[in-house]
Design an enzyme around this catalytic site. Structure first.
Site, mmCIF file in Angstrom:
data_model
loop_
_atom_site.group_PDB
_atom_site.id
_atom_site.type_symbol
_atom_site.label_atom_id
_atom_site.label_comp_id
_atom_site.label_asym_id
_atom_site.label_seq_id
_atom_site.Cartn_x
_atom_site.Cartn_y
_atom_site.Cartn_z
ATOM 1 N N ASN A 32 -10.686 1.073 -9.299
ATOM 2 C CA ASN A 32 -11.130 1.794 -10.485
ATOM 3 C C ASN A 32 -12.032 0.908 -11.319
ATOM 4 O OD1 ASN A 32 -9.755 4.214 -10.044
ATOM 5 N ND2 ASN A 32 -7.849 3.391 -10.862
ATOM 6 N N LYS B 283 -13.636 -6.138 9.942
ATOM 7 C CA LYS B 283 -14.651 -5.330 9.280
ATOM 8 C C LYS B 283 -15.042 -4.123 10.138
ATOM 9 C CE LYS B 283 -19.301 -5.481 7.307
ATOM 10 N NZ LYS B 283 -20.515 -6.286 7.059
ATOM 11 N N PRO C 16 2.239 4.404 -4.854
ATOM 12 C CA PRO C 16 3.422 4.631 -5.688
ATOM 13 C C PRO C 16 3.012 4.847 -7.135
ATOM 14 C CG PRO C 16 3.247 2.311 -5.067
ATOM 15 C CD PRO C 16 2.242 3.058 -4.248
ATOM 16 N N ASP C 17 3.719 5.719 -7.823
ATOM 17 C CA ASP C 17 3.471 6.009 -9.235
ATOM 18 C C ASP C 17 4.351 5.066 -10.061
ATOM 19 O OD1 ASP C 17 3.398 7.075 -11.844
ATOM 20 O OD2 ASP C 17 2.895 9.057 -11.057
ATOM 21 N N ILE C 18 3.760 3.982 -10.517
ATOM 22 C CA ILE C 18 4.536 2.936 -11.184
ATOM 23 C C ILE C 18 5.114 3.439 -12.499
ATOM 24 C CG2 ILE C 18 4.458 0.585 -12.096
ATOM 25 C CD1 ILE C 18 2.117 0.063 -10.173
ATOM 26 N N LEU C 19 4.305 4.118 -13.289
ATOM 27 C CA LEU C 19 4.760 4.622 -14.586
ATOM 28 C C LEU C 19 5.927 5.593 -14.416
ATOM 29 C CD1 LEU C 19 4.503 4.988 -17.642
ATOM 30 C CD2 LEU C 19 2.675 6.662 -17.213
ATOM 31 N N LYS D 147 0.608 14.650 -19.281
ATOM 32 C CA LYS D 147 0.960 13.477 -18.469
ATOM 33 C C LYS D 147 2.234 12.820 -19.003
ATOM 34 C CE LYS D 147 -0.816 9.063 -16.719
ATOM 35 N NZ LYS D 147 -2.002 8.179 -16.571
ATOM 36 N N LYS E 237 5.305 12.348 -16.504
ATOM 37 C CA LYS E 237 5.732 11.012 -16.078
ATOM 38 C C LYS E 237 7.085 10.615 -16.659
ATOM 39 C CE LYS E 237 1.698 10.106 -14.085
ATOM 40 N NZ LYS E 237 1.512 9.860 -12.648
#
Length: 397
Positions: free
Chosen positions: A208, A286, A303-306, A337, A341
């Site tokens: 990102n 490569k 994985p969704d850490i939050l 959200k 979450k």
């Protein structure tokens, strides 16, 4: 908290120097010893006699005073203190600090010290908002320099805006925080920051557009309030803060494992821009470009850490703060959200093209809590971080 502590106070050349006299009095009321250093500019606003009378000690002014250099050289003077405070920190002093200049006693002391340095900026609003000052501020915060203020208000020059030096009691509180005696003393906080890099092959990755500047500023601000900060960071573009427990990671999976290892904690702030997806099987060499075919990449969710930490039945931090970088319907998306979450707060910001937020020096956020949405004015990322750190301290105390 300050009893017996030794404060080296550098007084810069600005009209706010008159506040330094009250600052000396407030520090001494709390049992601190204050050794004053008066710059040439500072002496235009307050006299050495008044500073010395309030501090009860000699005022140091000249780098080339042979007597002082024989009795207490600038190296010893800078290192005998428990903390170095610059109040007011003028634009010129900040520029010298950022550039590593050492052409007078004040700047030489700041270069020679191995102690924490706290600045209280004070200057005209246009000088404060000038790109050069903001660049210097980013350099200083990246170097681990602590900051209190400036405040917004009427200027001596007749203008209005940010640039007023923090009040003496605010600076005293910041000094206590710098010495580990702030409102978050004894509290453990996890902060995630930066992007994650999800490898495609040994030379390519998914990421990102995050510099890590906001997460770094938050970790620095929490540490300044006395917190024990575990700073879990992906490959950021900015240097990590000082006085934190640094845990460098690269991927989302590594970040989750680092956070789980760091638990338990009193609060967790998830400011990292974690990649939502990764390649199911990264190539071990490569991937070569061929003229007739495109590579086929299979993606899986990271994985969704939050959500993972928010949903813990045991060991969940009492306060979990997430971030939401949105390009449209910011408040609505961030509110949804927070509910999805299961976190306590969401810090939402608009990162749509043209805002300059992602990778920039400023941020404009809305704090989403169970009580609703609270829009904050656009400000430097360090200012946003300091405000968020204070809110966290209020919630935990």
């Amino acid at each position: 908290m300050l009893a017996g502590k030794h404060i080296l106070l550098i007084i810069g050349g600005g009209i706010a120097a008159f506040k330094s006299l009250d600052l000396i009095r407030r520090l001494r009321e709390r049992g601190a010893q204050v050794t004053p250093v008066l710059t040439e500019g500072g002496a235009q606003f307050v006299t050495p006699l008044s500073v010395s009378a309030l501090a009860g000690r000699k005022v140091f002014r000249d780098l080339w005073d042979l007597t002082d250099e024989a009795e207490m050289g600038h190296i010893e003077l800078s290192r005998a203190a428990d903390v170095v405070v610059v109040a007011p920190a003028t634009a010129d002093l900040m520029a010298k600090m950022a550039g590593g200049h050492a052409d007078d006693l004040a700047s030489t002391l700041l270069m020679a010290t191995d102690k924490r340095v706290l600045i209280a900026p004070a200057m005209n609003v246009r000088m404060w908002e000038h790109p050069a000052t903001q660049r210097n501020l980013s350099t200083l915060t990246g170097d681990g320099i602590l900051k209190v203020g400036p405040k917004e208000g009427d200027m001596a020059c007749g203008e209005f805006g940010p640039g007023r030096m923090a009040e003496p009691l605010e600076i005293v509180a910041a000094v206590e925080g710098a010495l580990g005696g702030g409102p978050l003393r004894g509290r453990r906080v996890i902060v995630t920051s930066g992007p994650t890099h999800e490898p495609i092959d040994p030379v390519r990755y998914i990421a990102n557009r995050s510099s890590g500047a906001q997460g770094t500023a938050i970790a620095q601000a929490l540490a300044a309030l006395g917190a024990e900060v575990v700073f879990v960071t992906g490959p950021a573009q900015v240097p990590p803060p000082r006085n934190v427990q640094l845990v460098p990671v690269e991927t989302a999976q590594e970040m989750l494992e680092a956070v789980q290892t760091a638990l338990p904690a009193d609060a967790a702030v998830f400011a990292a821009a974690v990649a939502d997806w990764r390649v199911a099987e990264a190539a071990d060499r490569k991937i070569k470009k061929t003229p007739d075919t495109l590579p086929s990449l299979e993606f899986v969710e990271n994985p969704d850490i939050l959500a993972t930490v928010s949903g813990l039945s045991e060991g969940r931090p009492p306060l979990v703060v997430g971030f939401a970088a949105e390009t449209n319907d910011v408040v609505e998306n961030a509110t949804a959200k927070r509910a999805r979450k299961g976190c306590d707060w969401i810090v939402a910001n608009d990162v749509s093209p043209g805002t300059g937020i992602m990778g920039g020096r400023e941020n404009a956020v809305t704090l989403i809590t169970p009580d609703g949405a609270e829009a904050w004015e656009r400000a430097g990322k360090d200012v946003v971080a300091a405000r968020l750190a204070r809110r966290i301290a209020e919630a935990l105390t």
